[in-house]
Scaffold this motif. Structure first.
Motif, PDB file in Angstrom:
ATOM      1  N   GLU A 181      28.106   0.149  -5.328  1.00 20.46           N
ATOM      2  CA  GLU A 181      28.059   1.360  -4.526  1.00 20.46           C
ATOM      3  C   GLU A 181      28.564   1.060  -3.193  1.00 20.46           C
ATOM      4  O   GLU A 181      29.292   1.653  -2.283  1.00 20.46           O
ATOM      5  CB  GLU A 181      26.727   1.693  -4.500  1.00 20.46           C
ATOM      6  CG  GLU A 181      26.095   2.465  -5.600  1.00 20.46           C
ATOM      7  CD  GLU A 181      25.846   1.704  -6.782  1.00 20.46           C
ATOM      8  OE1 GLU A 181      25.620   2.201  -7.736  1.00 20.46           O
ATOM      9  OE2 GLU A 181      25.806   0.553  -6.522  1.00 20.46           O
ATOM     10  N   ILE A 182      28.591  -0.369  -2.739  1.00 20.69           N
ATOM     11  CA  ILE A 182      29.208  -0.744  -1.496  1.00 20.69           C
ATOM     12  C   ILE A 182      30.594  -0.920  -1.708  1.00 20.69           C
ATOM     13  O   ILE A 182      31.351  -0.677  -0.649  1.00 20.69           O
ATOM     14  CB  ILE A 182      28.388  -2.243  -1.060  1.00 20.69           C
ATOM     15  CG1 ILE A 182      26.862  -1.769  -0.454  1.00 20.69           C
ATOM     16  CG2 ILE A 182      29.085  -2.595   0.217  1.00 20.69           C
ATOM     17  CD1 ILE A 182      26.006  -2.962  -0.225  1.00 20.69           C
ATOM     18  N   LEU A 226      25.085   5.088  -2.572  1.00 22.84           N
ATOM     19  CA  LEU A 226      24.625   4.059  -2.118  1.00 22.84           C
ATOM     20  C   LEU A 226      23.218   4.242  -1.315  1.00 22.84           C
ATOM     21  O   LEU A 226      22.296   3.557  -1.589  1.00 22.84           O
ATOM     22  CB  LEU A 226      25.425   3.588  -0.863  1.00 22.84           C
ATOM     23  CG  LEU A 226      24.986   2.387  -0.110  1.00 22.84           C
ATOM     24  CD1 LEU A 226      24.718   0.955  -0.880  1.00 22.84           C
ATOM     25  CD2 LEU A 226      25.911   1.943   1.252  1.00 22.84           C
ATOM     26  N   ALA A 227      22.880   5.603  -1.132  1.00 22.11           N
ATOM     27  CA  ALA A 227      21.670   5.947  -0.653  1.00 22.11           C
ATOM     28  C   ALA A 227      20.595   6.063  -1.666  1.00 22.11           C
ATOM     29  O   ALA A 227      19.187   5.954  -1.388  1.00 22.11           O
ATOM     30  CB  ALA A 227      21.561   7.380  -0.080  1.00 22.11           C
ATOM     31  N   CYS A 228      20.911   6.047  -3.000  1.00 19.00           N
ATOM     32  CA  CYS A 228      20.026   5.918  -4.251  1.00 19.00           C
ATOM     33  C   CYS A 228      19.266   4.662  -3.823  1.00 19.00           C
ATOM     34  O   CYS A 228      18.015   4.058  -4.407  1.00 19.00           O
ATOM     35  CB  CYS A 228      20.844   5.804  -5.330  1.00 19.00           C
ATOM     36  SG  CYS A 228      21.344   7.628  -5.872  1.00 19.00           S
ATOM     37  N   HIS A 229      19.962   3.673  -3.501  1.00 24.28           N
ATOM     38  CA  HIS A 229      19.434   2.179  -3.164  1.00 24.28           C
ATOM     39  C   HIS A 229      18.282   2.103  -2.128  1.00 24.28           C
ATOM     40  O   HIS A 229      18.597   1.153  -1.163  1.00 24.28           O
ATOM     41  CB  HIS A 229      20.445   1.025  -3.109  1.00 24.28           C
ATOM     42  CG  HIS A 229      21.167   1.108  -4.336  1.00 24.28           C
ATOM     43  ND1 HIS A 229      20.735   0.509  -5.789  1.00 24.28           N
ATOM     44  CD2 HIS A 229      22.314   1.936  -4.797  1.00 24.28           C
ATOM     45  CE1 HIS A 229      21.729   0.444  -6.463  1.00 24.28           C
ATOM     46  NE2 HIS A 229      22.582   1.631  -6.189  1.00 24.28           N
ATOM     47  N   HIS A 282      15.878  -9.611   5.976  1.00 25.92           N
ATOM     48  CA  HIS A 282      16.751 -10.857   5.610  1.00 25.92           C
ATOM     49  C   HIS A 282      17.994 -11.074   6.330  1.00 25.92           C
ATOM     50  O   HIS A 282      18.453 -12.343   6.826  1.00 25.92           O
ATOM     51  CB  HIS A 282      16.955 -11.035   4.084  1.00 25.92           C
ATOM     52  CG  HIS A 282      17.428 -12.475   3.657  1.00 25.92           C
ATOM     53  ND1 HIS A 282      18.539 -12.522   3.633  1.00 25.92           N
ATOM     54  CD2 HIS A 282      16.861 -13.702   3.694  1.00 25.92           C
ATOM     55  CE1 HIS A 282      18.822 -13.892   3.155  1.00 25.92           C
ATOM     56  NE2 HIS A 282      17.610 -14.500   3.186  1.00 25.92           N
ATOM     57  N   HIS A 283      18.558 -10.212   6.401  1.00 24.57           N
ATOM     58  CA  HIS A 283      20.105  -9.955   7.086  1.00 24.57           C
ATOM     59  C   HIS A 283      20.221  -9.636   8.402  1.00 24.57           C
ATOM     60  O   HIS A 283      21.193  -9.606   9.087  1.00 24.57           O
ATOM     61  CB  HIS A 283      21.084  -9.262   6.439  1.00 24.57           C
ATOM     62  CG  HIS A 283      21.512  -9.384   4.775  1.00 24.57           C
ATOM     63  ND1 HIS A 283      20.299 -10.061   4.019  1.00 24.57           N
ATOM     64  CD2 HIS A 283      22.519  -9.570   4.183  1.00 24.57           C
ATOM     65  CE1 HIS A 283      21.039 -10.258   2.823  1.00 24.57           C
ATOM     66  NE2 HIS A 283      22.421 -10.063   2.753  1.00 24.57           N
ATOM     67  N   GLY A 284      18.991  -9.067   8.902  1.00 23.27           N
ATOM     68  CA  GLY A 284      19.145  -8.495  10.327  1.00 23.27           C
ATOM     69  C   GLY A 284      20.132  -7.287  10.514  1.00 23.27           C
ATOM     70  O   GLY A 284      20.799  -7.117  11.369  1.00 23.27           O
ATOM     71  N   MET A 285      20.144  -6.416   9.312  1.00 23.76           N
ATOM     72  CA  MET A 285      21.180  -5.560   9.371  1.00 23.76           C
ATOM     73  C   MET A 285      20.592  -4.312   8.890  1.00 23.76           C
ATOM     74  O   MET A 285      19.712  -4.034   7.986  1.00 23.76           O
ATOM     75  CB  MET A 285      22.179  -5.894   8.123  1.00 23.76           C
ATOM     76  CG  MET A 285      23.202  -4.898   7.710  1.00 23.76           C
ATOM     77  SD  MET A 285      24.009  -5.538   6.387  1.00 23.76           S
ATOM     78  CE  MET A 285      25.123  -3.775   5.908  1.00 23.76           C
ATOM     79  N   ASP A 286      20.941  -3.147   9.780  1.00 25.97           N
ATOM     80  CA  ASP A 286      20.239  -1.804   9.617  1.00 25.97           C
ATOM     81  C   ASP A 286      21.352  -0.947   9.419  1.00 25.97           C
ATOM     82  O   ASP A 286      22.755  -1.172   9.647  1.00 25.97           O
ATOM     83  CB  ASP A 286      19.395  -1.388  10.834  1.00 25.97           C
ATOM     84  CG  ASP A 286      18.505  -0.243  10.237  1.00 25.97           C
ATOM     85  OD1 ASP A 286      18.602  -0.080   9.453  1.00 25.97           O
ATOM     86  OD2 ASP A 286      17.826   0.297  11.257  1.00 25.97           O
ATOM     87  N   GLU A 287      21.180   0.439   8.864  1.00 24.57           N
ATOM     88  CA  GLU A 287      22.184   1.300   8.866  1.00 24.57           C
ATOM     89  C   GLU A 287      23.151   0.892   7.675  1.00 24.57           C
ATOM     90  O   GLU A 287      24.522   0.878   7.992  1.00 24.57           O
ATOM     91  CB  GLU A 287      22.705   1.651  10.088  1.00 24.57           C
ATOM     92  CG  GLU A 287      21.877   2.274  11.106  1.00 24.57           C
ATOM     93  CD  GLU A 287      22.682   2.771  12.569  1.00 24.57           C
ATOM     94  OE1 GLU A 287      22.336   3.753  12.846  1.00 24.57           O
ATOM     95  OE2 GLU A 287      23.303   1.872  12.917  1.00 24.57           O
ATOM     96  N   TYR A 288      22.719   0.395   6.393  1.00 23.72           N
ATOM     97  CA  TYR A 288      23.841  -0.281   5.572  1.00 23.72           C
ATOM     98  C   TYR A 288      24.805   0.864   4.986  1.00 23.72           C
ATOM     99  O   TYR A 288      25.952   0.495   4.704  1.00 23.72           O
ATOM    100  CB  TYR A 288      22.825  -0.766   4.425  1.00 23.72           C
ATOM    101  CG  TYR A 288      22.510   0.103   3.552  1.00 23.72           C
ATOM    102  CD1 TYR A 288      22.833   0.075   2.148  1.00 23.72           C
ATOM    103  CD2 TYR A 288      21.199   0.885   3.718  1.00 23.72           C
ATOM    104  CE1 TYR A 288      22.084   0.831   1.138  1.00 23.72           C
ATOM    105  CE2 TYR A 288      20.642   1.579   3.165  1.00 23.72           C
ATOM    106  CZ  TYR A 288      21.179   1.775   1.497  1.00 23.72           C
ATOM    107  OH  TYR A 288      20.387   2.604   0.628  1.00 23.72           O
TER     108      TYR A 288
END
Length: 248
Positions: free
Chosen positions: A18-19, A187-190, A200-206
């Motif tokens: 999806e990414i 992707l939003a399904c995940h 873990h990644h320090g990542m938001d708004e994937y």
């Protein structure tokens, strides 16, 4: 151009497709292609709070739901997250998957990527793409029209070679501008991954991160959004750029 239209995205974890290539899969579906999304693992390490079996069950459901949105089929081989290894058992599983799907077009991870699960899946996909049509390679029935498929590598994460930090130059960039919202819906399904990525990644708004990368790849070719690929051109593999002829 392929006489049979079956695309297989074989990647490491739920949400990788999806990414990295869902926009292209959507466009292929619009052309009447059968689409299969397969993952080596169920992403059983993809939670900071849930036990492995619980998060794996959730992520399998998320993967199936995302594939269903475009009329695709989801498969999971059940390898363990962060423990994907190119060995006899895993190689046999992947060859058998390819026998069942009989793909004419395959997407997988590049040789160099940010984590070793991706790099090991690269080896497994290359092995199966080359060998699944060899009669003695699997005990499963051999489809009459099985042959070495077109093979493309998706972008490494962030489009960068992890060993050099340099941008990877694609052979093909597919315009996904018209289907970007549908890719985002897949992707939003995940949903389970938002908190994990923040932890873990320090990542938001994937989803926004996916859109930013799509916009960057699109700008290279004059599109609003794009997905980039490198075609495998080794011996016995088709050398005509099928994606270019179909989608560019």
């Amino acid at each position: 151009m392929a006489e049979r239209k079956t695309a297989l995205a074989f990647l490491a974890h739920p949400d990788d497709a999806e990414i990295l290539c869902a926009g292209t899969l959507i466009r292929l579906r619009e052309l009447g292609w059968a689409v299969h999304i397969a993952t080596a693992t169920a992403g059983d390490c993809g939670s900071a709070t849930l036990p492995a079996d619980e998060i794996a069950a959730i992520r399998r459901q998320e993967g199936a739901k995302a594939a269903e949105l475009i009329g695709g089929t989801y498969h999971c081989l059940g390898e363990r997250d962060v423990n994907v290894i190119f060995n006899h058992e895993a190689n046999t599983k992947v060859i058998d998957l390819f026998r069942k799907v009989n793909p004419t077009l395959v997407f997988t991870h590049p040789r160099h990527d940010y984590m070793l699960d991706h790099e090991q899946v690269h080896l497994l996909a290359r092995s199966a793409a080359f060998s699944f049509a060899v009669p003695n390679a699997s005990s499963l029935p051999l489809p009459e029209d099985a042959h070495v498929p077109h093979l493309y590598y998706v972008d490494p994460i962030e489009g960068l070679d992890p060993y050099t930090g340099e941008p990877v130059t694609p052979t093909t960039v597919v315009d996904i501008s018209a289907v970007l919202d549908r890719k985002a819906e897949m992707l939003a399904c995940h949903a389970s991954q938002r908190e994990w990525l923040r932890s873990h990644h320090g990542m938001d708004e994937y989803i926004e991160a996916m859109k930013r990368h799509a916009a960057a790849r699109g700008r290279e070719r004059g599109f609003a959004a794009g997905e980039a690929f490198r075609q495998h051109l080794g011996h016995a593999f088709p050398h005509d750029d099928l994606l270019e002829s179909l989608l560019v």
